[in-house]
Design an enzyme around this catalytic site. Structure first.
Site, PDB file in Angstrom:
ATOM      1  N   CYS A   1       0.729  -1.198   0.059  1.00 33.48           N
ATOM      2  CA  CYS A   1      -0.014  -0.028  -0.032  1.00 33.48           C
ATOM      3  C   CYS A   1       0.994   1.151   0.059  1.00 33.48           C
ATOM      4  O   CYS A   1       0.579   2.139  -0.676  1.00 33.48           O
ATOM      5  CB  CYS A   1      -0.803   0.019   1.292  1.00 33.48           C
ATOM      6  SG  CYS A   1      -0.046  -0.491   2.592  1.00 33.48           S
TER       7      CYS A   1
ATOM      8  N   HIS B   1      -2.898   6.072   4.642  1.00 30.35           N
ATOM      9  CA  HIS B   1      -1.468   6.092   5.084  1.00 30.35           C
ATOM     10  C   HIS B   1      -0.834   7.440   4.418  1.00 30.35           C
ATOM     11  O   HIS B   1      -1.515   7.919   3.383  1.00 30.35           O
ATOM     12  CB  HIS B   1      -0.557   5.291   4.472  1.00 30.35           C
ATOM     13  CG  HIS B   1      -0.771   3.615   4.778  1.00 30.35           C
ATOM     14  ND1 HIS B   1      -1.812   3.397   5.621  1.00 30.35           N
ATOM     15  CD2 HIS B   1      -0.246   2.636   4.538  1.00 30.35           C
ATOM     16  CE1 HIS B   1      -1.712   2.044   6.248  1.00 30.35           C
ATOM     17  NE2 HIS B   1      -0.856   1.778   5.197  1.00 30.35           N
TER      18      HIS B   1
HETATM   19  P1  NAP Z   1      -7.233  -9.335   8.087  1.00 29.80           P
HETATM   20  O1  NAP Z   1      -8.029  -8.329   8.398  1.00 29.80           O
HETATM   21  O2  NAP Z   1      -6.750  -9.992   9.188  1.00 29.80           O
HETATM   22  O3  NAP Z   1      -8.111 -10.588   7.371  1.00 29.80           O
HETATM   23  C1  NAP Z   1      -7.206 -11.704   7.069  1.00 29.80           C
HETATM   24  C2  NAP Z   1      -8.073 -12.527   6.114  1.00 29.80           C
HETATM   25  O4  NAP Z   1      -7.324 -13.816   5.772  1.00 29.80           O
HETATM   26  C3  NAP Z   1      -9.486 -12.926   6.745  1.00 29.80           C
HETATM   27  O5  NAP Z   1     -10.474 -13.256   5.723  1.00 29.80           O
HETATM   28  C4  NAP Z   1      -9.080 -14.295   7.297  1.00 29.80           C
HETATM   29  O6  NAP Z   1     -10.035 -15.287   7.219  1.00 29.80           O
HETATM   30  C5  NAP Z   1      -8.350 -14.768   6.039  1.00 29.80           C
HETATM   31  N1  NAP Z   1      -7.383 -16.062   6.566  1.00 29.80           N
HETATM   32  C6  NAP Z   1      -6.414 -16.091   7.520  1.00 29.80           C
HETATM   33  N2  NAP Z   1      -6.010 -17.277   7.652  1.00 29.80           N
HETATM   34  C7  NAP Z   1      -6.509 -18.193   6.628  1.00 29.80           C
HETATM   35  C8  NAP Z   1      -6.367 -19.550   6.234  1.00 29.80           C
HETATM   36  N3  NAP Z   1      -5.513 -20.240   6.847  1.00 29.80           N
HETATM   37  N4  NAP Z   1      -7.199 -19.909   5.349  1.00 29.80           N
HETATM   38  C9  NAP Z   1      -7.773 -19.015   4.617  1.00 29.80           C
HETATM   39  N5  NAP Z   1      -7.988 -17.818   4.886  1.00 29.80           N
HETATM   40  C10 NAP Z   1      -7.502 -17.370   5.847  1.00 29.80           C
HETATM   41  O7  NAP Z   1      -5.953  -8.937   7.272  1.00 29.80           O
HETATM   42  P2  NAP Z   1      -6.133  -7.920   6.001  1.00 29.80           P
HETATM   43  O8  NAP Z   1      -5.737  -6.508   6.316  1.00 29.80           O
HETATM   44  O9  NAP Z   1      -7.439  -7.956   5.158  1.00 29.80           O
HETATM   45  O10 NAP Z   1      -4.944  -8.542   5.130  1.00 29.80           O
HETATM   46  C11 NAP Z   1      -4.871  -9.518   4.693  1.00 29.80           C
HETATM   47  C12 NAP Z   1      -3.466  -9.887   3.881  1.00 29.80           C
HETATM   48  O11 NAP Z   1      -3.707  -9.024   2.558  1.00 29.80           O
HETATM   49  C13 NAP Z   1      -2.299  -9.446   4.505  1.00 29.80           C
HETATM   50  O12 NAP Z   1      -1.860 -10.666   5.094  1.00 29.80           O
HETATM   51  C14 NAP Z   1      -1.447  -8.844   3.274  1.00 29.80           C
HETATM   52  O13 NAP Z   1      -0.820 -10.167   2.930  1.00 29.80           O
HETATM   53  C15 NAP Z   1      -2.475  -8.396   2.447  1.00 29.80           C
HETATM   54  N6  NAP Z   1      -2.496  -7.013   2.477  1.00 29.80           N
HETATM   55  C16 NAP Z   1      -1.880  -6.206   1.631  1.00 29.80           C
HETATM   56  C17 NAP Z   1      -1.793  -4.865   1.653  1.00 29.80           C
HETATM   57  C18 NAP Z   1      -1.417  -3.928   0.601  1.00 29.80           C
HETATM   58  O14 NAP Z   1      -0.465  -3.229   1.015  1.00 29.80           O
HETATM   59  N7  NAP Z   1      -1.509  -4.267  -0.625  1.00 29.80           N
HETATM   60  C19 NAP Z   1      -2.301  -4.085   2.718  1.00 29.80           C
HETATM   61  C20 NAP Z   1      -2.909  -5.035   3.552  1.00 29.80           C
HETATM   62  C21 NAP Z   1      -3.015  -6.292   3.729  1.00 29.80           C
HETATM   63  P3  NAP Z   1     -10.898 -15.327   8.813  1.00 29.80           P
HETATM   64  O15 NAP Z   1     -11.724 -14.196   8.798  1.00 29.80           O
HETATM   65  O16 NAP Z   1     -11.435 -16.776   8.587  1.00 29.80           O
HETATM   66  O17 NAP Z   1      -9.792 -15.749   9.883  1.00 29.80           O
HETATM   67  O1  3JN Z   2       0.969  -2.259   7.509  1.00 28.87           O
HETATM   68  C1  3JN Z   2       0.545  -1.852   6.642  1.00 28.87           C
HETATM   69  O2  3JN Z   2       0.133  -0.653   6.643  1.00 28.87           O
HETATM   70  C2  3JN Z   2       0.418  -2.753   5.379  1.00 28.87           C
HETATM   71  C3  3JN Z   2       0.706  -4.006   5.442  1.00 28.87           C
HETATM   72  C4  3JN Z   2       0.709  -4.886   4.520  1.00 28.87           C
HETATM   73  C5  3JN Z   2       0.984  -6.507   4.865  1.00 28.87           C
HETATM   74  C6  3JN Z   2       0.409  -6.830   6.060  1.00 28.87           C
HETATM   75  C7  3JN Z   2       0.864  -8.266   6.530  1.00 28.87           C
HETATM   76  C8  3JN Z   2       1.484  -9.034   5.603  1.00 28.87           C
HETATM   77  C9  3JN Z   2       1.683  -7.272   4.065  1.00 28.87           C
HETATM   78  C10 3JN Z   2       2.064  -6.692   2.704  1.00 28.87           C
HETATM   79  O3  3JN Z   2       0.942  -6.441   1.948  1.00 28.87           O
HETATM   80  O4  3JN Z   2       2.985  -6.312   2.219  1.00 28.87           O
HETATM   81  C11 3JN Z   2       1.971  -8.442   4.327  1.00 28.87           C
HETATM   82  C12 3JN Z   2       2.506  -9.408   3.453  1.00 28.87           C
HETATM   83  O5  3JN Z   2       1.899  -9.962   2.393  1.00 28.87           O
HETATM   84  O6  3JN Z   2       3.697  -9.540   3.602  1.00 28.87           O
END
Ligand code: NAP
Ligand code: 3JN
Length: 331
Positions: A129, A242
């Site tokens: 992000c 952010h």
């Molecule tokens: P979050 O609110 O904690 O949500 C996590 C999601 O993953 C929930 O839907 C959860 O399901 C699911 N999950 C966790 N463990 C799982 C498993 N074993 N099998 C299937 N689904 C599972 O986190 P978030 O902020 O949405 O972020 C999720 C991911 O997106 C991060 O880990 C990161 O890799 C990515 N992300 C990317 C950006 C970016 O910068 N592009 C920003 C933020 C996050 P349950 O509700 O059932 O636990």
């Molecule tokens: O912390 C933030 O503001 C962005 C977080 C992104 C994030 C959180 C957990 C795992 C990532 C990511 O998108 O880089 C990951 C990950 O996929 O490594």
């Protein structure tokens, strides 16, 4: 646009929920939509376009008949299931860091390098992000003046750390007001009324992984390994969006007026730069917006060809869900 069968992996999470909101708002032309999460959420109902959809537990058979799979369930789930989804014929748009630096996987911000989408072999990565907001502002400057070095400091909202982190800030603020001890779980320290210069894990070089993501992803998206980037990423007690302070050193000198002119017509950017009237981007005002807002543009008094600016970008929208849906629209 031909109608597609979509899967949203991590549909119950902060990013997954935002994906559904963005798909609804943009009238994404889908045929069917499958919501996937962990076993914990199987059977849970989520409303989407007036329908009650049932969340299914992610498994290796989840991708039969799926055309586009939007993944945001953590890097470990992407590592295991994205190749399975791709092998089943889906194109994966992955929001995690798992494949971002893989040379066979395009890393895409559509306003910057949409042409890279065509090179995909089943998986396309969505950048971090903080990188997305930054490259939207850097690209127009790089095209005309070649960027040599960027110094960036981020002020990242708690929603970047997931749905439970949003609750943690709310609870800590209430407990602080009530004079209670703060319960710390998601972050290393209390986040209420604090700034924590620690996002993701520390690396051997003293940077955090979040900081090194910004360094490496920027070079890949802009297609130029010569751009030097140094980052300090800080978690701040803001719920959504952010903010970033950027110092951009260019080969060719640009005036502040020239940078304003360039950014005023840059795709995905909205200029908000009127200091005399106290107008500059702030997360309080701009959470929920699609554009990345840029202001405080000025010539750096410490260097002959360097610009300082400030930007704000909604981390869950352009920083994650919106960018992923834009990639899907391009597909
Ligand atoms: P979050 O609110 O904690 O949500 C996590 C999601 O993953 C929930 O839907 C959860 O399901 C699911 N999950 C966790 N463990 C799982 C498993 N074993 N099998 C299937 N689904 C599972 O986190 P978030 O902020 O949405 O972020 C999720 C991911 O997106 C991060 O880990 C990161 O890799 C990515 N992300 C990317 C950006 C970016 O910068 N592009 C920003 C933020 C996050 P349950 O509700 O059932 O636990
Ligand atoms: O912390 C933030 O503001 C962005 C977080 C992104 C994030 C959180 C957990 C795992 C990532 C990511 O998108 O880089 C990951 C990950 O996929 O490594």
């Amino acid at each position: 646009m031909e109608k597609k069968n979509i899967a949203v992996v991590g549909a119950t999470g902060a990013v997954g929920q935002k994906m559904l909101e963005v798909l609804e708002q943009r009238n994404f032309p889908f045929n069917s939509i499958r919501l996937l999460a962990s076993e914990r959420s199987a059977g849970k109902k989520i409303s989407f376009l007036g329908q009650e959809l049932t969340v299914e537990a992610l498994n290796k058979d989840s991708f039969q008949g799926i055309d586009i799979a939007l993944f945001s369930a953590g890097a470990a789930r992407s590592k295991e299931f994205a190749p399975i989804a791709a092998a089943a014929g889906a194109v994966v748009v992955d929001n995690t860091s798992q494949f971002r630096m893989d040379p066979n996987v395009p890393l895409v911000v559509p306003e910057v390098n949409a042409a890279d989408i065509e090179k995909h072999k089943g998986i396309i990565a969505n950048p971090n992000c903080s990188t997305i907001g930054m490259v939207l502002a850097l690209n127009p400057i790089h095209q005309v003046a070649k960027i040599k070095r960027v110094v960036v400091s981020t002020y990242q909202s708690v929603s970047g750390a997931g749905a439970t982190a949003i609750e943690e800030l709310k609870t800590q603020v209430k407990d602080w007001v009530d004079g209670k001890d703060l319960v710390v779980d998601k972050f290393q320290h209390p986040i209420a009324f604090n700034c924590i210069p620690h996002i993701d894990v520390f690396m051997d070089n003293g940077y955090t992984k979040e900081e090194m993501k910004m360094v490496e992803e920027t070079k890949k998206i802009l297609g130029d390994d010569s751009i030097q980037v140094t980052a300090t990423c800080v978690r701040v007690p803001v719920f959504f969006a952010h903010s970033e302070s950027l110092t951009i050193e260019t080969e060719k000198k640009l005036s502040a007026a020239e940078v304003k002119e360039l950014l005023s017509s840059a795709p995905g950017i909205c200029l908000l730069d009127d200091p005399e009237n106290n107008q500059y981007p702030m997360p309080y005002d701009l959470a929920g917006r699609d554009e990345t807002f840029v202001g405080r543009i000025r010539e750096d008094v410490s260097h002959p060809s360097s610009i300082n600016l400030w930007l704000v970008s909604d981390n869950l929208r352009k920083g994650a869900a919106l960018n992923a849906v834009q990639i899907a629209e391009n597909l």
